[in-house]
Design a protein around this motif. Structure first.
Motif, PDB file in Angstrom:
ATOM      1  N   GLU A   1      -7.650  16.740 -18.333  1.00  0.00           N
ATOM      2  CA  GLU A   1      -8.746  16.687 -17.355  1.00  0.00           C
ATOM      3  C   GLU A   1      -8.877  15.287 -16.750  1.00  0.00           C
ATOM      4  OE1 GLU A   1     -11.728  20.115 -19.230  1.00  0.00           O
ATOM      5  OE2 GLU A   1     -12.059  17.994 -19.657  1.00  0.00           O
ATOM      6  N   ASP A   2      -8.747  14.260 -17.596  1.00  0.00           N
ATOM      7  CA  ASP A   2      -8.873  12.892 -17.097  1.00  0.00           C
ATOM      8  C   ASP A   2      -7.699  12.524 -16.186  1.00  0.00           C
ATOM      9  OD1 ASP A   2     -11.170  12.798 -18.580  1.00  0.00           O
ATOM     10  OD2 ASP A   2     -10.353  11.534 -20.175  1.00  0.00           O
ATOM     11  N   ALA A   3      -6.504  12.986 -16.533  1.00  0.00           N
ATOM     12  CA  ALA A   3      -5.331  12.720 -15.695  1.00  0.00           C
ATOM     13  C   ALA A   3      -5.480  13.400 -14.333  1.00  0.00           C
ATOM     14  CB  ALA A   3      -4.064  13.199 -16.394  1.00  0.00           C
ATOM     15  N   ILE A   4      -5.966  14.628 -14.334  1.00  0.00           N
ATOM     16  CA  ILE A   4      -6.192  15.360 -13.086  1.00  0.00           C
ATOM     17  C   ILE A   4      -7.222  14.619 -12.234  1.00  0.00           C
ATOM     18  CG2 ILE A   4      -7.125  17.489 -12.084  1.00  0.00           C
ATOM     19  CD1 ILE A   4      -6.023  18.922 -14.627  1.00  0.00           C
ATOM     20  N   HIS A   5      -8.318  14.205 -12.876  1.00  0.00           N
ATOM     21  CA  HIS A   5      -9.382  13.493 -12.169  1.00  0.00           C
ATOM     22  C   HIS A   5      -8.855  12.207 -11.546  1.00  0.00           C
ATOM     23  CE1 HIS A   5     -12.904  10.758 -11.891  1.00  0.00           C
ATOM     24  NE2 HIS A   5     -13.529  11.850 -11.482  1.00  0.00           N
ATOM     25  N   ALA A   6      -8.048  11.456 -12.294  1.00  0.00           N
ATOM     26  CA  ALA A   6      -7.505  10.192 -11.784  1.00  0.00           C
ATOM     27  C   ALA A   6      -6.568  10.424 -10.608  1.00  0.00           C
ATOM     28  CB  ALA A   6      -6.770   9.456 -12.901  1.00  0.00           C
ATOM     29  N   TYR A   7      -5.759  11.455 -10.691  1.00  0.00           N
ATOM     30  CA  TYR A   7      -4.824  11.773  -9.615  1.00  0.00           C
ATOM     31  C   TYR A   7      -5.577  12.080  -8.313  1.00  0.00           C
ATOM     32  CZ  TYR A   7      -0.978  14.010  -7.083  1.00  0.00           C
ATOM     33  OH  TYR A   7      -0.037  14.349  -6.131  1.00  0.00           O
ATOM     34  N   PHE A   8      -6.605  12.894  -8.425  1.00  0.00           N
ATOM     35  CA  PHE A   8      -7.370  13.235  -7.222  1.00  0.00           C
ATOM     36  C   PHE A   8      -8.194  12.048  -6.729  1.00  0.00           C
ATOM     37  CE2 PHE A   8      -6.507  17.653  -8.548  1.00  0.00           C
ATOM     38  CZ  PHE A   8      -6.037  18.134  -7.339  1.00  0.00           C
ATOM     39  N   TRP A   9      -8.585  11.165  -7.642  1.00  0.00           N
ATOM     40  CA  TRP A   9      -9.281   9.944  -7.221  1.00  0.00           C
ATOM     41  C   TRP A   9      -8.366   9.107  -6.326  1.00  0.00           C
ATOM     42  CZ3 TRP A   9      -8.681   4.680  -7.394  1.00  0.00           C
ATOM     43  CH2 TRP A   9      -9.817   3.898  -7.162  1.00  0.00           C
ATOM     44  N   LEU A  10      -7.100   9.017  -6.685  1.00  0.00           N
ATOM     45  CA  LEU A  10      -6.140   8.274  -5.854  1.00  0.00           C
ATOM     46  C   LEU A  10      -6.001   8.933  -4.485  1.00  0.00           C
ATOM     47  CD1 LEU A  10      -3.349   7.457  -8.476  1.00  0.00           C
ATOM     48  CD2 LEU A  10      -5.037   5.867  -7.516  1.00  0.00           C
ATOM     49  N   LEU A  11      -5.922  10.268  -4.471  1.00  0.00           N
ATOM     50  CA  LEU A  11      -5.801  10.979  -3.196  1.00  0.00           C
ATOM     51  C   LEU A  11      -7.031  10.769  -2.319  1.00  0.00           C
ATOM     52  CD1 LEU A  11      -4.247  14.412  -4.291  1.00  0.00           C
ATOM     53  CD2 LEU A  11      -3.090  12.540  -3.084  1.00  0.00           C
ATOM     54  N   GLU A  12      -8.183  10.635  -2.950  1.00  0.00           N
ATOM     55  CA  GLU A  12      -9.438  10.476  -2.205  1.00  0.00           C
ATOM     56  C   GLU A  12      -9.726   9.025  -1.838  1.00  0.00           C
ATOM     57  OE1 GLU A  12     -12.117  12.210  -4.955  1.00  0.00           O
ATOM     58  OE2 GLU A  12     -11.372  14.270  -4.634  1.00  0.00           O
ATOM     59  N   ASN A  13      -8.889   8.108  -2.335  1.00  0.00           N
ATOM     60  CA  ASN A  13      -9.137   6.693  -2.078  1.00  0.00           C
ATOM     61  C   ASN A  13      -7.950   6.010  -1.397  1.00  0.00           C
ATOM     62  OD1 ASN A  13     -11.833   5.519  -3.456  1.00  0.00           O
ATOM     63  ND2 ASN A  13     -11.097   7.294  -4.615  1.00  0.00           N
ATOM     64  N   GLY A  14      -7.390   6.713  -0.437  1.00  0.00           N
ATOM     65  CA  GLY A  14      -6.447   6.074   0.463  1.00  0.00           C
ATOM     66  C   GLY A  14      -4.979   6.320   0.234  1.00  0.00           C
ATOM     67  N   TYR A  15      -4.618   7.009  -0.868  1.00  0.00           N
ATOM     68  CA  TYR A  15      -3.206   7.277  -1.121  1.00  0.00           C
ATOM     69  C   TYR A  15      -2.874   8.733  -0.809  1.00  0.00           C
ATOM     70  CZ  TYR A  15      -2.953   2.808  -3.564  1.00  0.00           C
ATOM     71  OH  TYR A  15      -2.995   1.475  -3.873  1.00  0.00           O
TER      72      TYR A  15
ATOM     73  N   LYS B   1       0.017  11.966  -1.290  1.00  0.00           N
ATOM     74  CA  LYS B   1       0.910  12.413  -2.363  1.00  0.00           C
ATOM     75  C   LYS B   1       2.258  11.714  -2.283  1.00  0.00           C
ATOM     76  CE  LYS B   1       2.875  16.351   0.168  1.00  0.00           C
ATOM     77  NZ  LYS B   1       3.212  17.785   0.101  1.00  0.00           N
ATOM     78  N   GLU B   2       2.684  11.348  -1.078  1.00  0.00           N
ATOM     79  CA  GLU B   2       3.972  10.685  -0.886  1.00  0.00           C
ATOM     80  C   GLU B   2       3.958   9.249  -1.385  1.00  0.00           C
ATOM     81  OE1 GLU B   2       6.849  12.056   0.445  1.00  0.00           O
ATOM     82  OE2 GLU B   2       5.737  13.936   0.192  1.00  0.00           O
ATOM     83  N   GLN B   3       2.784   8.751  -1.743  1.00  0.00           N
ATOM     84  CA  GLN B   3       2.650   7.361  -2.186  1.00  0.00           C
ATOM     85  C   GLN B   3       2.359   7.247  -3.682  1.00  0.00           C
ATOM     86  OE1 GLN B   3      -0.496   6.552   0.781  1.00  0.00           O
ATOM     87  NE2 GLN B   3       0.799   4.887   1.535  1.00  0.00           N
ATOM     88  N   ILE B   4       2.397   8.373  -4.391  1.00  0.00           N
ATOM     89  CA  ILE B   4       2.041   8.367  -5.813  1.00  0.00           C
ATOM     90  C   ILE B   4       3.251   8.754  -6.668  1.00  0.00           C
ATOM     91  CG2 ILE B   4       0.531   9.309  -7.595  1.00  0.00           C
ATOM     92  CD1 ILE B   4      -1.485  10.014  -5.388  1.00  0.00           C
ATOM     93  N   VAL B   5       3.529   7.940  -7.674  1.00  0.00           N
ATOM     94  CA  VAL B   5       4.501   8.289  -8.711  1.00  0.00           C
ATOM     95  C   VAL B   5       3.752   8.318 -10.038  1.00  0.00           C
ATOM     96  CG1 VAL B   5       6.550   7.535  -9.985  1.00  0.00           C
ATOM     97  CG2 VAL B   5       6.475   7.307  -7.489  1.00  0.00           C
ATOM     98  N   VAL B   6       3.934   9.372 -10.818  1.00  0.00           N
ATOM     99  CA  VAL B   6       3.286   9.500 -12.118  1.00  0.00           C
ATOM    100  C   VAL B   6       4.284   9.099 -13.197  1.00  0.00           C
ATOM    101  CG1 VAL B   6       2.119  11.035 -13.735  1.00  0.00           C
ATOM    102  CG2 VAL B   6       1.807  11.363 -11.272  1.00  0.00           C
ATOM    103  N   ALA B   7       3.882   8.195 -14.081  1.00  0.00           N
ATOM    104  CA  ALA B   7       4.774   7.696 -15.127  1.00  0.00           C
ATOM    105  C   ALA B   7       4.072   7.727 -16.469  1.00  0.00           C
ATOM    106  CB  ALA B   7       5.223   6.270 -14.809  1.00  0.00           C
TER     107      ALA B   7
ATOM    108  N   ARG C   1       0.814  -1.213   0.000  1.00  0.00           N
ATOM    109  CA  ARG C   1       0.000   0.000   0.000  1.00  0.00           C
ATOM    110  C   ARG C   1       0.851   1.270   0.000  1.00  0.00           C
ATOM    111  NH1 ARG C   1      -5.178   1.055  -1.573  1.00  0.00           N
ATOM    112  NH2 ARG C   1      -6.075   2.770  -0.401  1.00  0.00           N
ATOM    113  N   SER C   2       2.155   1.101   0.193  1.00  0.00           N
ATOM    114  CA  SER C   2       3.019   2.270   0.321  1.00  0.00           C
ATOM    115  C   SER C   2       3.201   3.030  -0.984  1.00  0.00           C
ATOM    116  CB  SER C   2       4.402   1.843   0.839  1.00  0.00           C
ATOM    117  OG  SER C   2       4.999   0.929  -0.066  1.00  0.00           O
ATOM    118  N   LEU C   3       2.837   2.433  -2.132  1.00  0.00           N
ATOM    119  CA  LEU C   3       3.104   3.109  -3.394  1.00  0.00           C
ATOM    120  C   LEU C   3       2.097   2.704  -4.472  1.00  0.00           C
ATOM    121  CD1 LEU C   3       5.191   4.996  -4.825  1.00  0.00           C
ATOM    122  CD2 LEU C   3       6.306   2.926  -5.647  1.00  0.00           C
ATOM    123  N   VAL C   4       1.682   3.685  -5.275  1.00  0.00           N
ATOM    124  CA  VAL C   4       0.880   3.416  -6.469  1.00  0.00           C
ATOM    125  C   VAL C   4       1.472   4.236  -7.609  1.00  0.00           C
ATOM    126  CG1 VAL C   4      -0.801   5.256  -5.986  1.00  0.00           C
ATOM    127  CG2 VAL C   4      -1.442   3.343  -7.467  1.00  0.00           C
ATOM    128  N   VAL C   5       1.548   3.623  -8.779  1.00  0.00           N
ATOM    129  CA  VAL C   5       2.018   4.302  -9.979  1.00  0.00           C
ATOM    130  C   VAL C   5       0.807   4.681 -10.814  1.00  0.00           C
ATOM    131  CG1 VAL C   5       3.414   4.122 -12.071  1.00  0.00           C
ATOM    132  CG2 VAL C   5       4.154   2.967  -9.963  1.00  0.00           C
TER     133      VAL C   5
END
Length: 306
Positions: free
Chosen positions: A126-140, A142-148, A72-76
């Protein structure tokens, strides 16, 4: 900046790529992006030890690849390539597995964002922004997200983080780009110097690069379209990989120089003689094996596990 020496296997594959794309019918469809628009692929088989979960996100779909025992420490957050005109393909499901293994068992969220010509800018962003905030709102966090991202996805990864920084939103832990398309004006130095040697897009301007449907009626120099024109202060650590034979070489080098000048942490690697997104060859050639090893090193470095 790291530069590699081209291997014999890498030279053979580059020459093979040039032969394929020089063919009149096949080559034109590859360069124009027609193959990307209408992919015909077999059903992708999820590898042992993983599960693939599909999430409907309103305007687009997201696929979450997870090990059965995810860390759970990281999501790409993977943003796929395809010139902003092609949907997600099986190779990006395979990329998701490679990212997961490189990150020692991370989850990977890959979005099938809206593409042009039906959905020009700003739909993909817009879709990339939405997905990023979805991750933030679902348990991750910012320190656990890497964008690739690779190619257009690499440019989209940079655009996403420019937007987050400009809007004073939380930035991810790091960014990885492979052959990032960050200059949709196609005016960088290497679009001229590598025009005749790029094995994938060279020797024609009748291509998805020079005839981009994504720009629409907007200014191609908008940094959210062409991140090469952005400013890079307060950016997270970035790993950028590119081939020396690409017309897109300057897209990476110019962004990397800006990050360096503005005090950011940047690792840029130029793989001698390599073509656009050579990492797709997975472990077939030494250059790709080294690139994925470098991705693993980057994950460890930003997570302080060295």
């Amino acid at each position: 900046m790291k530069r590699t020496i081209q291997s014999v296997q890498g030279r053979i594959l580059s020459n093979l790529m040039a032969d394929i794309t020089s063919a009149h019918v096949i080559g034109k469809k590859i360069k124009s992006g027609e193959y990307r628009k209408r992919p015909i692929e077999p059903v992708w088989r999820c590898p042992k030890g993983y599960q693939l979960l599909k999430q409907y996100m309103g305007n687009y779909e997201m696929e979450l690849l997870e090990p059965y025992n995810p860390k759970r420490s990281l999501v790409v957050l993977q943003l796929h390539g395809g010139g902003y005109i092609g949907p997600m393909k099986n190779i990006y499901r395979t990329f998701a597995v490679l990212y997961s293994k490189a990150a020692d068992g991370a989850s990977v969220a890959t979005i099938d964002y809206r593409v042009a010509p039906e959905n020009p800018y700003p739909a993909a962003l817009e879709d990339a922004i939405h997905a990023y905030f979805w991750l933030l709102e679902n348990g991750y966090s910012k320190e656990q997200i890497v964008v690739a991202g690779d190619s257009a996805g690499g440019g989209l990864a940079l655009a996403l983080c420019l937007y987050l920084r400009d809007e004073c939103k939380p930035l991810p832990k790091g960014i990885i780009t492979m052959s990032a398309w960050s200059d949709l004006t196609c005016e960088g130095e290497s679009y001229t110097s590598n025009y005749e040697i790029d094995p994938l897009f060279g020797n024609t301007k009748d291509s998805m690069l020079f005839q981009s449907d994504y720009i629409g009626d907007n200014d191609a120099k908008n940094p959210y379209i062409s991140p090469v024109f952005g400013e890079y202060h307060e950016f997270p650590p970035v790993l950028m990989q590119v081939g020396s034979a690409e017309m897109l070489l300057s897209d990476t080098l110019e962004v990397a120089q800006k990050i360096k000048e503005q005090g950011g942490k940047i690792r840029v690697s130029v793989y001698e003689g390599m073509f656009h997104v050579f990492q797709m060859s997975k472990f077939l050639i030494p250059e790709s094996r080294e690139a994925w090893k470098e991705v693993s090193f980057f994950f460890k470095s930003i997570l302080n596990k060295l």
